[in-house]
Design an enzyme around this catalytic site. Structure first.
Site, PDB file in Angstrom:
ATOM      1  CB  SER A 319      -0.884   0.002   1.244  1.00  0.00           C
ATOM      2  OG  SER A 319      -0.084   0.271   2.380  1.00  0.00           O
ATOM      3  CE  LYS A 320      -1.301   7.743   0.131  1.00  0.00           C
ATOM      4  NZ  LYS A 320      -2.354   8.727  -0.125  1.00  0.00           N
ATOM      5  NE  ARG A 321      -1.003   5.229   7.112  1.00  0.00           N
ATOM      6  CZ  ARG A 321      -0.513   6.428   6.928  1.00  0.00           C
ATOM      7  NH1 ARG A 321      -0.083   6.789   5.723  1.00  0.00           N
ATOM      8  NH2 ARG A 321      -0.398   7.298   7.898  1.00  0.00           N
TER       9      ARG A 321
END
Length: 561
Positions: A319-321
């Site tokens: 994920s972007k996170r």
RNA sequence: GGCCCGUUCGUCUAAGGGCUAGGACACCACCCUUUCACGGUGGUGAUACGGGUUCGAAUCCCGUACGGGCUACCA
């Protein structure tokens, strides 16, 4: 021998492993007459290899990537694009870009342009797209809105879908009411649809009335009671589902827009898509799509599916996170959210070459069976094959990603690299001549993993280091060395031809005359010129920066020692 | 919880019933190098577990465990 990809042969015969769930099905199942729905007694009759072959032969290969323009383009999406592109090129087919913007609440300005730019950067340009319409347009689903309703209505008319008038509050109430230990999230399905307000439970008159009054409603697919829905995935082989466990997905939303489920089937049909690649996260909704194909266009027209393995981060789907947390890019290019103004890093800005990005993406889940790891796009077009794609998810390794980039930097010629490095140097106000820059790149490129490394590795060629790592020199500094450098400066001043090899010889002679080992003065000299313990051979640097600059840097450093 | 997919060194992977389980990244050591890299040599390190089938299983089957995905009028 190389088998063209569209002649797909399942790795294992579907007959070998019946899904275990099949035994638990009730014995009184109606037997629909399709070759893809398999009640227990007819499970063996999958479409044969010959059927798939004949079906595929008759059509030109057409594939599509269908992103929803809601934010940055994830590297997983980028890999799907790559595989689409490779498959299309390899089979002389067409690669289509379709924008899936059916959710108007998630519209993000700029996201679409961003996607085009990513494709351009990677060199994976589609044959048809909103910017380059072919004969199957429009290529944005929002612009295709009027087409979907009639397909949904047809499903209702045929008894395969129904109107549902439930409000969000009513749906929520149902979920609460049916929630139990054995069922954490109750679905709108055969068990619950009878308790809801829909055209299955309401009388015809009531439905007509609600419809004519313009009551907000959706159209839902009516999943059959108990069928085994199977299909042959190009990567996973046979996959089956029990229709009684799948929910009645919304097909047409209250705003008249289709959901993904309806739109993907209608558009793939209308755009004559022959092979559909998408992420593994779509596998659970495959039965809905297969049913829609059967109801609407016939199962024979359905593209062959390939559900690509997920790219994983340190904890699950990348994920972007993860990128922000662990310091690596996840998107193809920098993406700035227009609402929060927050920027997520991209591979391009991080300093990856598109060639390296494509290379590492291709190898995340695929290999050609040999030890080769470095591939050009052309080689990938030649060698890629969907049946060598892994079925298991692959964890992204940033260290290896950087290695790919380093290899590509080494592969590129100094001249090819020059414009890219020039741009980077400009950001620190250094503007070298092309000739010198190319020479310098040749000397430093094998020390660079990411493009911005060139700044650190080459700026001292063009301007004196701002800081000197004197701590590396001071402990062993003495008067003998001071005298040596004074003599070296005199020698340099008298030197007419400025050639690195000659200067190095002079230097060593002077050291010997002063009873100093050459090794003892090389490091101090490097620090004086470069600022730190890195960089190419000292006299390569001396030669390039020239007489005056060399002497000046030595003198400046002597004052500090 | 339910359904679906998966499981070979830390990571990406090779090996499609038959060798000492091979390669790459990372790591360690040595060589090269008067720095840092590049390069070279070597090393540490894996078939999740349990049952079958077989003369023989990483490979085929079953179970278990573990991991992941999905479970919206999002895609």
């Amino acid at each position: 021998m190389k088998i063209p990809l569209f002649l797909y042969f399942p790795r294992s015969s579907p007959i070998q492993h019946l899904p275990s769930t099949i035994h638990h099905l009730p014995s009184t199942i109606p037997h629909p007459p399709s070759n893809i729905f398999h009640p227990p007694s007819t499970i063996h009759h999958l479409p044969s290899t010959i059927d798939l072959y004949l079906c595929a032969m008759s059509r030109k290969v057409r594939v599509r990537f269908a992103p929803s323009p809601t934010g940055g383009l994830h590297m997983g999406g980028m890999r799907t694009i790559l595989y689409n592109y490779l498959f299309a090129r390899q089979n002389g087919g067409e690669f289509v870009l379709r924008i899936e913007d059916t959710d108007q609440t998630r519209y993000v300005p700029g996201a679409e342009e961003y996607i085009f730019e990513c494709l351009k950067w990677a060199g994976l340009e589609p044959d048809e797209s909103p910017l380059k319409p072919g004969q199957f347009g429009p290529y944005r689903q929002s612009e295709r809105k009027p087409m979907y309703r009639s397909y949904a209505e047809k499903l209702v008319k045929d008894g395969n879908a129904y109107y549902a008038f439930d409000t969000p509050e009513e749906l929520e109430r149902m979920r609460q009411e049916f929630k139990s230990e054995g069922n954490a999230s109750p679905q709108y399905d055969r068990l619950t649809r009878g308790n809801m307000r829909n055209s299955l439970t309401l009388s015809n008159e009531e439905v007509e009335k609600l419809l004519s009054e313009g009551t907000p409603h959706v159209i839902r697919i009516k999943m059959p009671e108990s069928e085994t829905i199977s299909f042959t995935d190009m990567i996973r082989g046979e996959v089956s589902f029990d229709s009684s466990l799948v929910d009645d997905k919304v097909l047409l939303k209250a705003d008249g827009m289709p959901t993904y489920h309806l739109a993907v089937v209608v558009d793939d049909y209308l755009m004559q898509i022959t092979h559909a690649f998408r992420g593994e996260e779509w596998l659970p909704s495959a039965p809905v799509h297969i049913l829609l194909w059967k109801y609407l266009f016939g199962i024979d027209a359905m593209p062959q599916w390939a559900h690509l393995p997920l790219i994983l981060g340190p904890n699950g789907k990348l994920s972007k996170r993860d990128g922000e947390k662990y310091g690596f890019p996840v998107f193809a290019m920098n993406w700035t959210d227009p609402r929060t103004n927050h920027t997520a890093e991209g591979f391009r800005e991080k300093g990856f070459l598109p060639e390296a990005f494509i290379n590492l993406l291709a190898l995340l889940g695929w290999n050609d069976g040999t030890d080769q790891e470095l591939f050009t796009l052309e080689e990938l077009v030649q060698k890629f094959s969907i049946d060598r794609v892994h079925s298991a998810g692959a964890k992204f390794d940033y260290e290896k990603a950087k290695w790919f980039n380093q290899e590509w930097i080494k592969r590129k010629s100094d001249a090819e690299l020059a414009p890219l490095v020039k741009q980077l140097l400009a950001t620190v106000a250094i503007a070298p001549t092309d000739e010198t820059l190319v020479r310098v790149i040749g000397l430093v490129k094998e020390r660079c993993q990411l493009l911005p490394d060139f700044v650190q590795q080459s700026s001292f060629f063009f301007e004196a280091p701002k800081q000197l790592d004197l701590d590396a020199v001071k402990p062993k500094w003495n008067d003998a060395k001071r005298l040596f450098f004074a003599e070296l400066i005199r020698n340099f001043q008298l030197t007419q031809t400025w050639v690195g090899a000659d200067l190095e010889r002079n230097c060593k002679e002077i050291a010997a005359a002063n009873n100093i080992k050459p090794g003892e003065v090389m490091l101090p000299l490097r620090i004086m010129l470069v600022g730190g313990k890195f960089g190419p051979g000292v006299f390569d640097i001396v030669e390039i920066i020239g007489k005056e600059e060399t002497i000046s840097r030595i003198e400046k450093a002597l004052h500090l020692l």
